[in-house]
Design a protein around this motif. Structure first.
Motif, mmCIF file in Angstrom:
data_model
loop_
_atom_site.group_PDB
_atom_site.id
_atom_site.type_symbol
_atom_site.label_atom_id
_atom_site.label_comp_id
_atom_site.label_asym_id
_atom_site.label_seq_id
_atom_site.Cartn_x
_atom_site.Cartn_y
_atom_site.Cartn_z
ATOM 1 N N TYR A 74 4.964 23.619 4.361
ATOM 2 C CA TYR A 74 4.341 22.659 5.281
ATOM 3 C C TYR A 74 2.994 23.195 5.759
ATOM 4 O O TYR A 74 2.769 24.399 5.789
ATOM 5 N N LYS A 75 2.135 22.278 6.169
ATOM 6 C CA LYS A 75 0.799 22.637 6.636
ATOM 7 C C LYS A 75 0.579 22.079 8.038
ATOM 8 O O LYS A 75 1.005 20.966 8.354
ATOM 9 N N LEU A 76 -0.122 22.835 8.856
ATOM 10 C CA LEU A 76 -0.383 22.434 10.239
ATOM 11 C C LEU A 76 -1.241 21.173 10.312
ATOM 12 O O LEU A 76 -2.223 21.032 9.595
ATOM 13 N N ILE A 77 -0.843 20.257 11.197
ATOM 14 C CA ILE A 77 -1.669 19.095 11.522
ATOM 15 C C ILE A 77 -2.539 19.520 12.700
ATOM 16 O O ILE A 77 -2.062 19.598 13.846
ATOM 17 N N ALA A 78 -3.796 19.829 12.418
ATOM 18 C CA ALA A 78 -4.671 20.448 13.421
ATOM 19 C C ALA A 78 -4.774 19.634 14.707
ATOM 20 O O ALA A 78 -4.741 20.189 15.821
ATOM 21 N N ASP A 79 -4.887 18.323 14.591
ATOM 22 C CA ASP A 79 -5.058 17.478 15.770
ATOM 23 C C ASP A 79 -3.804 17.395 16.639
ATOM 24 O O ASP A 79 -3.849 16.847 17.747
ATOM 25 N N SER A 80 -2.684 17.898 16.136
ATOM 26 C CA SER A 80 -1.430 17.782 16.877
ATOM 27 C C SER A 80 -1.234 18.907 17.880
ATOM 28 O O SER A 80 -0.323 18.844 18.708
ATOM 29 N N TYR A 81 -2.060 19.939 17.818
ATOM 30 C CA TYR A 81 -1.833 21.123 18.661
ATOM 31 C C TYR A 81 -2.040 20.798 20.140
ATOM 32 O O TYR A 81 -3.037 20.204 20.530
ATOM 33 N N GLU A 107 0.845 -1.187 0.000
ATOM 34 C CA GLU A 107 0.000 0.000 0.000
ATOM 35 C C GLU A 107 0.882 1.239 0.000
ATOM 36 O O GLU A 107 1.813 1.358 0.799
ATOM 37 N N GLN A 108 0.583 2.161 -0.915
ATOM 38 C CA GLN A 108 1.322 3.406 -1.005
ATOM 39 C C GLN A 108 1.056 4.268 0.229
ATOM 40 O O GLN A 108 -0.057 4.281 0.761
ATOM 41 N N MET A 109 2.085 4.980 0.696
ATOM 42 C CA MET A 109 1.916 5.891 1.817
ATOM 43 C C MET A 109 0.858 6.933 1.472
ATOM 44 O O MET A 109 0.906 7.565 0.425
ATOM 45 N N LYS A 110 -0.127 7.095 2.333
ATOM 46 C CA LYS A 110 -1.227 8.015 2.075
ATOM 47 C C LYS A 110 -0.772 9.465 2.236
ATOM 48 O O LYS A 110 0.081 9.785 3.054
ATOM 49 N N ASP A 111 -1.370 10.331 1.431
ATOM 50 C CA ASP A 111 -1.096 11.759 1.512
ATOM 51 C C ASP A 111 -2.123 12.384 2.450
ATOM 52 O O ASP A 111 -3.258 12.635 2.075
ATOM 53 N N GLY A 112 -1.730 12.604 3.694
ATOM 54 C CA GLY A 112 -2.672 13.165 4.654
ATOM 55 C C GLY A 112 -1.961 13.611 5.903
ATOM 56 O O GLY A 112 -0.830 13.181 6.195
ATOM 57 N N PRO A 113 -2.572 14.466 6.699
ATOM 58 C CA PRO A 113 -1.923 15.010 7.887
ATOM 59 C C PRO A 113 -1.607 13.973 8.959
ATOM 60 O O PRO A 113 -0.681 14.149 9.742
ATOM 61 N N ASP A 114 -2.372 12.883 9.018
ATOM 62 C CA ASP A 114 -2.193 11.892 10.078
ATOM 63 C C ASP A 114 -1.524 10.603 9.586
ATOM 64 O O ASP A 114 -1.457 9.623 10.320
ATOM 65 N N SER A 115 -1.032 10.601 8.343
ATOM 66 C CA SER A 115 -0.501 9.373 7.753
ATOM 67 C C SER A 115 0.633 8.771 8.572
ATOM 68 O O SER A 115 0.638 7.574 8.878
ATOM 69 N N PHE A 116 1.619 9.585 8.945
ATOM 70 C CA PHE A 116 2.783 9.070 9.659
ATOM 71 C C PHE A 116 2.406 8.617 11.075
ATOM 72 O O PHE A 116 2.841 7.566 11.539
ATOM 73 N N ALA A 117 1.577 9.407 11.762
ATOM 74 C CA ALA A 117 1.179 9.064 13.129
ATOM 75 C C ALA A 117 0.326 7.793 13.147
ATOM 76 O O ALA A 117 0.502 6.931 14.015
#
Length: 241
Positions: A212-219, A150-160
């Protein structure tokens, strides 16, 4: 009062945090001491590399969106008897993969699992697309033909999300022996993780890094009478690379 600032750049992921706290005094009350200690505890508990999930998330950020996650399973006739057997098969697989790819160094992340589902030992592996493809994995894998990717997804929470998934199993002393390392990354990948940047600043504001763009849930935000703590993460969107 100056803010203490830390930033961890990890490829397509950046984490930053800033905090300020009044110093302890000899004649401070118990309540004042607790409030100051609370800020310090938050700083310690949210260190960039504190937990396995934290460290793996950084490695995935370094690997970036140019990566694919493979689910490697064993057919019955190739299934190792125990965790040590899987480790041996993994090392042999890497040697064969290196020969197939012609790469001197291959960046990888892996996790050995066997506590969930059908409790069957298997391996998750993440490779760079520029170094490894499905054809080469099939040629090198000696455990059978059941390989999913599966290709790595393009999204703010992909790595986490992937880091959380790959570190979900804990050592139980049986499937994962005490002292065993059930996940890891290549030395070449660790070498690409820059050291943490540290400095002092008059402002506690954390601005978006260029591209870069803010990961909202990370704040994260903690504040009391004697101090303030702020932290957040940013991701580099695939289309911006």
């Amino acid at each position: 009062m100056l803010w203490t600032c830390e930033r961890q750049v990890a490829g397509d992921l950046i984490k930053e945090r800033r905090w300020v706290c009044a110093k302890h005094k000899r004649d401070e009350s118990a309540g004042e001491k607790r409030a100051k200690d609370a800020i310090g505890a938050t700083v310690r508990q949210t260190a960039f590399r504190k937990t396995p999930k934290d460290r793996l998330e950084l490695m995935l950020g370094v690997m970036g969106y140019d990566s694919t996650c493979y689910h490697l399973t064993f057919a019955d006739e190739f299934l190792p008897k125990n965790f040590r057997g899987v480790q041996k098969e993994w090392r042999n697989f890497l040697k064969r993969l290196q020969r197939c790819s012609g790469e001197r160094h291959i960046d990888y992340i892996y996790a050995i699992e066997g506590l969930h589902g059908d409790h069957r030992l298997h391996v998750h592996a993440v490779f760079r697309k520029s170094q490894v493809n499905l054809e080469r994995v099939r040629m090198a894998w000696g455990g059978g033909e059941n390989i999913l990717c599966e290709q790595m997804k393009d999204g703010p929470d992909s790595f986490a999300e992937l880091a959380r998934y790959l570190t979900k199993e804990k050592r139980d002393g049986i499937t994962h022996p005490v002292g065993s390392r059930y996940w890891g990354a290549s030395k070449s990948l660790y070498q690409q993780l820059p050291p943490i940047q540290r400095w002092k600043d008059s402002s506690g504001f954390i601005s978006d890094p260029d591209g870069y763009k803010l990961i909202a849930d990370s704040y994260q935000f903690t504040e009391n009478t004697y101090g303030t703590y702020r932290a957040c993460s940013f991701y580099r969107r695939k289309q911006l690379i």
